[in-house]
Design an enzyme around this catalytic site. Structure first.
Site, PDB file in Angstrom:
ATOM      1  N   TYR A 216      -8.064  -1.234 -20.014  1.00 46.49           N
ATOM      2  CA  TYR A 216      -7.630  -2.019 -21.176  1.00 46.49           C
ATOM      3  C   TYR A 216      -8.083  -1.446 -22.511  1.00 46.49           C
ATOM      4  O   TYR A 216      -7.650  -1.902 -23.549  1.00 46.49           O
ATOM      5  CB  TYR A 216      -8.085  -3.483 -21.039  1.00 46.49           C
ATOM      6  CG  TYR A 216      -7.002  -4.316 -20.423  1.00 46.49           C
ATOM      7  CD1 TYR A 216      -5.851  -4.618 -21.149  1.00 46.49           C
ATOM      8  CD2 TYR A 216      -7.089  -4.763 -19.119  1.00 46.49           C
ATOM      9  CE1 TYR A 216      -4.834  -5.335 -20.585  1.00 46.49           C
ATOM     10  CE2 TYR A 216      -6.071  -5.490 -18.545  1.00 46.49           C
ATOM     11  CZ  TYR A 216      -4.947  -5.778 -19.282  1.00 46.49           C
ATOM     12  OH  TYR A 216      -3.931  -6.486 -18.742  1.00 46.49           O
TER      13      TYR A 216
ATOM     14  N   GLU B 188     -13.153  -7.175   9.657  1.00 47.19           N
ATOM     15  CA  GLU B 188     -12.053  -6.680   8.823  1.00 47.19           C
ATOM     16  C   GLU B 188     -11.580  -7.751   7.853  1.00 47.19           C
ATOM     17  O   GLU B 188     -11.296  -7.484   6.698  1.00 47.19           O
ATOM     18  CB  GLU B 188     -10.880  -6.221   9.701  1.00 47.19           C
ATOM     19  CG  GLU B 188      -9.695  -5.754   8.861  1.00 47.19           C
ATOM     20  CD  GLU B 188      -8.475  -5.387   9.675  1.00 47.19           C
ATOM     21  OE1 GLU B 188      -8.615  -5.130  10.879  1.00 47.19           O
ATOM     22  OE2 GLU B 188      -7.376  -5.370   9.104  1.00 47.19           O
TER      23      GLU B 188
ATOM     24  N   ASP C 134      -8.691  -5.839  13.590  1.00 47.55           N
ATOM     25  CA  ASP C 134      -7.444  -6.176  14.279  1.00 47.55           C
ATOM     26  C   ASP C 134      -7.112  -5.097  15.295  1.00 47.55           C
ATOM     27  O   ASP C 134      -7.491  -3.943  15.139  1.00 47.55           O
ATOM     28  CB  ASP C 134      -6.285  -6.243  13.271  1.00 47.55           C
ATOM     29  CG  ASP C 134      -6.337  -7.511  12.446  1.00 47.55           C
ATOM     30  OD1 ASP C 134      -7.089  -8.423  12.827  1.00 47.55           O
ATOM     31  OD2 ASP C 134      -5.618  -7.579  11.437  1.00 47.55           O
TER      32      ASP C 134
END
Lengths: 669, 417
Positions: B160, B246, B298
């Site tokens: 920014y 995870e 997963d």
């Protein structure tokens, strides 16, 4: 009658249901069939009917002119006929409404109050906006809602310079459905051989007015004028007037005039699109389209000028390919053939069967068959055997000789003439085969142009007629949208104005649906041919686009480089400045030239501007070097020149030659 | 006390949970875990290898943690060089190390990805690099300012300061990595940090900027992992292992069930792909506390990919893999073989998309997968069955199945790879 009958009779009724009126075996004439199922031929509603009528007449006109190798000149006029005029035409006296409430568009008191209140509100709002100085669009004047009875009628006239029709055949050519000259196996524009006949049936259904035909053939010293309508039940012409008139101007061709119900407001754009696309695919024709009405501001006159005198060859009639025939067709060919024995029949009535090939085929059919056997004596079983063999045996693909594609030249011209694109590429594929029918796919891809929307604009042609309806499911649309990766050809699918033109010609176009308005996406042969044709165009365009981008880069290089000079030099200068301010004692860490540099910065001898200037100079130098390199690499290359067609003027040009000792000025008079 | 009550209440229904009867008492499982911890702390006593130890046939680029003043000096000499170049009318160019995948190398001895020495010139007076070199100059200047002031900013802050030039945070972030690579220091030494993403909960006490934090008393959500690792210190713990999770959902389940009280552990998640600070934090925990790290991801190619980023580093940040990777992470679950072993019903398994299968096959070619035969086997099974499942698939047996049965049983069976 049962209502009062006792219970018993009810029982008996339930057991043996009341017999409907004697089932009579009814015959339906083809004309009746099409009158009832007019959507098959594209006469779904008045608007579509107007469109289809125009379309059929234009296509007939083109076919007619092309059949005698004449450059087509087609004039089409749609004339709006208001109700009172129409009534007077059919000899009906206009009647004022007496019982207003009887009509559909009658406004009840309540509805009127509602409308008035709404209008008052709208007016108030407008006044307010006007007071505030806001610019608002004028609220559209409340449209008169068309009631059911408020049909609009149009006189459609189409005049061409074609072959014309023989005097005696005219009644049958128009007044008998399913009789036609286009029933052979060849590439034709027509759909069912319905053409003008359907327009006649529609006029009969909607207005009851007859069709008027003027026609003259070449070297015929009279014009046939015929006014007729059709007896739908008998499928025979009903002739009002059939006479010969003087042919003063040596005109040949046909002029057909029909009065039908239609809807110009909703189908205006479709009809104009059709004319425009027709002009794209037939740039060698000249079209004049006129719409006339009582309100002059609604009138439209468009002229699509001829841009070339190169016409595609006339499509030849061809024989059937063995893999495309069915049992019925074999039987018909047998009855029609002039050949005596089986060998000759196979050899001459089909394509791609040579004499030795025919002998091998006959040998394969079995012991019941021989080369010399009379073809008319074949039994049904034997015909089935032939059919089965045709299905299983391997034949060479039919050649595309019988087809008449528009040609790359014409397609290109058409695109350039109607769209004025920035870039265009065309490609003509070789003939391919689907179910024994040869087909050729031609494609053109254009970028930019006037009156072109951003994104993909699809133009589809089948046997050189534009397809306007049911675009979504068409093989061309699906291919252009889903199977072409436009970005890999440096084309932006969303922002660029892309025109995709695909023309497919075949002895049989595998249309989907009853309207014959689109080609299914499930035919792999056609889908892959369309894909590769479009890709070929894109490949051609890509090199042009890349070249153009490079050229643009050349022009904008200096600007793009200079844009970042303040950012870069500002960043560097700020660090230097900070260094001088914060730790002067550490200076000894740097080399002498560094110290010198920092001193100059602190004494403002070197400022941000100094750095900017130096960078700008460097950029200029680099830009100059790059430009030189680009010029030496690319040389002075020009686009390949294209021949253009300049229409010859009617009158011979008179020149005046101004002679000088070593040159001559030739001036138009 | 509260947890005990809760657990007792749920006990009757637990009888129906599959495989529950296989569980030994917690004390037996704790025994196993203690053994694991002892084995880990004794083995990790050996010195970890560095690039210099290997004497590889080619040079590799590695960055070091530099002090603010040395970063500042580096920047200043770079800028002086550039200023001279500009003033002599030659424009300027940055020599930026290439971070493309062609310049990456997996070193099996180190078990992580390192960056080779290739670099590319980024001249200002070239249409394709002008933008990047302008941005680079600007970022260097901004970092110089940070050095002078001695403060930290986030990547977003940095973006920014000059939105007009950077246009997109992706661009300023990429150049930031280039700059740290070019200056030869870690990104944290540039005083630019990413926003907090990772969280930690469990048996861990550490100091954050001087404040002592007890991660058992941080509520359910746990403590956000501080973005700059240099203010973290004084780690102590009585945990037996670190559990790497995870996903946020599984983490929440374990935190709410106070899993770390039943089996003393530290639970960490980065909510998906790990950020730099979580990876730094995990490495710090592992090296200081010498605990084994078990991962719960997963059962899909991305789970394994995340595991690999913790273990061997990401390609984007390979120049700093020495500080970011945690060696020897064990894959606890959910593994493709678990789907059948724990009889996860069909409706909870998802078919792999073509992209998934492609990613899976690509992973099979990666060196960090190949070095572990167990992983190869599991991944081959996944690609073969074309099925994937998330950790949440276990919730089909009840929301607490994960913490009540699955994890304890896995630990009891020492079922990790």
């Amino acid at each position: 009658m049962d209502s009062e009958s006792p219970i018993e009779s009810k029982k008996s009724k339930s057991k043996t249901p009341r017999k409907p009126k004697e089932t009579v075996l009814k015959q339906k004439s083809p004309a009746e069939f099409f009158a009832e199922n007019k959507n098959i031929a594209g006469f779904d509603n008045p608007g579509k009917s107007l469109y289809t009528t125009v379309r059929e007449l234009v296509e007939n006109a083109l076919d007619s002119a092309e059949s005698i190798s004449e450059l087509p000149v087609v004039e089409i006029t749609i004339e709006e006929i208001i109700k009172s005029k129409f009534n007077s035409m059919i000899g009906l006296v206009d009647r004022e409404r007496v019982d207003a409430a009887l009509y559909d568009d009658f406004e009840t008191v309540k509805a009127r109050e509602k409308r008035l209140a709404k209008e008052a509100r709208a007016q108030e709002l407008q006044a307010k906006n006007a007071l505030l100085g806001k610019k608002v669009k004028d609220t559209p004047a409340s449209k008169g809602i068309k009631g059911r009875g408020e049909a609009s009628f149009y006189r459609v006239t189409c005049k061409d310079n074609g072959k014309g029709m023989p005097h005696d055949d005219i009644p049958n050519m128009f007044g008998r459905v399913l009789s036609g000259t286009k029933y052979g196996l060849k590439q034709t524009r027509g759909k069912f051989g319905l053409g003008a006949k359907m327009a006649l049936i529609w006029s009969k259904m909607s207005t009851g007015l007859p069709i008027e035909i003027s026609s003259s053939m070449k070297k015929q010293n009279y014009i046939t004028f015929c006014r007729l309508d059709i007896d739908i039940h008998k499928n025979i012409p009903h002739v009002h007037l059939h006479e010969k008139r003087e042919n003063k101007q040596n005109w040949h061709g046909a002029e057909i005039q029909v009065v039908i119900e239609g809807n110009w407001t909703t189908y205006r754009s479709k009809i104009l699109h059709y004319m425009r696309q027709m002009a794209v695919i037939t740039p060698y024709a000249q079209f004049q389209f006129k719409f006339l009405s009582d309100a002059p501001d609604k009138n439209v006159t468009v002229r699509f000028a001829r841009r070339t005198d190169v016409m595609p060859p006339i499509p030849l009639e061809t024989k059937h390919h063995p893999s495309s025939v069915d049992l019925l067709l074999i039987k018909r060919l047998i009855t029609e053939t002039s050949k005596q024995n089986l060998l000759q029949f196979l050899q001459h009535e089909f394509v791609n069967i040579s004499k030795p090939h025919a002998e091998r085929l006959i040998g394969e059919m079995g012991p019941d068959f021989s080369s010399k056997m009379a073809v008319k004596s074949l039994t049904s079983q034997q015909i089935v055997r032939i059919h089965q063999l045709f299905r299983q045996a391997k034949f060479d693909d039919p050649s595309g000789h019988c087809l008449s594609p528009a040609g790359e030249y014409n397609l290109r011209l058409g695109i350039i003439k109607e769209l004025h694109p920035d870039m265009v590429a065309t490609y003509s594929g070789s003939a391919q085969v689907f179910e024994g029918h040869p087909f050729i796919v031609e494609a053109g891809v254009s970028v930019g142009g006037k009156d072109v929307k951003q994104g993909l604009n699809i133009f589809r042609f089948a046997n050189r007629i534009p397809l306007l309806f049911e675009q979504g499911a068409d093989v061309v649309t699906r291919t252009a949208l889903k199977r072409i990766n436009w970005s890999s050809y440096k084309i932006n699918q969303v922002q660029d104005k892309i025109g995709v033109f695909v023309s497919i010609v075949s002895t049989k176009i595998p249309f989907k649906g009853t309207g014959k308005e689109y080609i299914g996406n499930d035919i792999n042969e056609i889908a892959s041919a369309v894909k590769s044709a479009i890709q070929q165009c894109c490949v051609q365009l890509k090199s042009k686009i890349v070249k153009r981008m490079q050229a643009r880069e050349q022009q904008e290089r200096k600007r793009n480089l200079s844009r970042y000079i303040p950012d870069a030099s500002g960043a560097v200068y700020n660090v230097l400045k900070q260094m001088t301010q914060l730790h002067p004692p550490k200076k000894n860490r740097y080399g002498d030239d560094d110290v010198e540099l920092l001193r100059k910065v602190s004494e403002n001898l070197i400022t941000k501007e100094t750095l900017c200037e130096k960078l700008a100079k460097h950029v200029e130098q680099v830009d100059y070097e790059m430009a030189l390199e680009y010029a030496t690499q690319s040389g002075v290359s020009e686009e390949p020149r294209e021949t253009i067609f300049i229409q010859s003027l009617e009158a011979e040009n008179k020149m005046i030659d101004l002679h000088a000792p070593f040159f001559v000025f030739r001036v138009f008079q | 006390m509260a947890d005990n009550k809760k657990r007792r209440r749920t006990e009757p229904t637990d009888e129906t949970l599959p495989f529950k009867n296989k569980l030994k008492p917690d004390s037996a499982i704790l025994e196993i875990l203690t053994q694991l911890k002892n084995a880990c702390s004794s083995s990790s006593g050996t010195k970890t290898l560095t690039l210099e130890d290997l004497s590889l046939p080619f040079t590799c680029r590695e960055v070091a943690d530099l002090s603010l003043s040395s970063v500042q000096t580096n920047i200043e000499s770079l800028i002086l060089k550039i200023a001279h170049s500009i003033l002599s009318g030659n424009g300027f160019a940055f020599d930026v190390p290439s971070r493309s995948s062609a310049n990456q190398l997996y070193v099996p001895e180190l078990d992580r990805i390192v960056l080779k020495e290739k670099s590319s010139l980024r001249p200002f007076a070239n249409i394709s690099t002008v933008r990047k070199s302008a941005i680079t100059a600007r970022i260097v200047q901004l970092i110089h300012q940070l050095c002078l002031k001695g403060i930290h900013v986030t990547k977003r802050d940095l973006f920014y300061t000059d939105v007009k030039l950077f246009q997109d945070q992706i661009q300023s972030d990429a150049v930031l990595d280039d700059v740290s690579c070019m200056l030869g220091c870690t990104r944290s030494s540039l005083n630019v940090v990413a926003a907090e993403k990772g969280v930690v909960v469990g048996r861990l006490i550490f100091s954050d900027n001087g404040d002592m934090i007890d991660c058992t008393k941080m509520g359910m959500g746990g403590k956000a992992i501080p973005p700059n690792i240099d203010r973290v210190g004084d780690m102590s713990s009585d945990a037996l292992f670190i559990l790497l999770v995870e996903k946020d959902a599984a983490y929440m389940r374990l935190a709410e069930d106070r899993f770390y009280n039943r089996f003393p552990c530290i639970i960490v998640t980065a909510k998906g792909q790990p950020d730099v600070s979580t990876r730094l934090f995990l490495r710090k925990m592992k090296t200081e506390l010498k605990l084994p790290v078990l991962a719960l991801v997963d059962s899909d190619p991305y789970g394994l990919k995340i595991l690999s980023v913790y273990g061997c580093g990401s390609k984007n940040m390979s120049y700093d893999s020495a500080h970011l990777t945690t060696p020897d992470i064990k894959w606890l679950g959910v593994r493709p073989s678990d789907l059948d072993k724990y009889k996860i019903p069909e409706q909870c398994r998802l078919p792999m998309t073509e992209q998934d299968i492609k990613t899976g096959k690509d992973l099979l070619e990666e060196d960090f997968v190949k070095k572990n035969p167990g992983w190869v086997e599991e991944l081959t099974l996944m690609v073969k069955t074309k099925q994937k499942a998330e950790i949440q698939a276990l919730s089909t047996f009840g929301f607490q199945y994960l913490s009540e049965v699955y994890l304890p049983l896995k630990l009891q069976q020492q079922d990790w790879l």
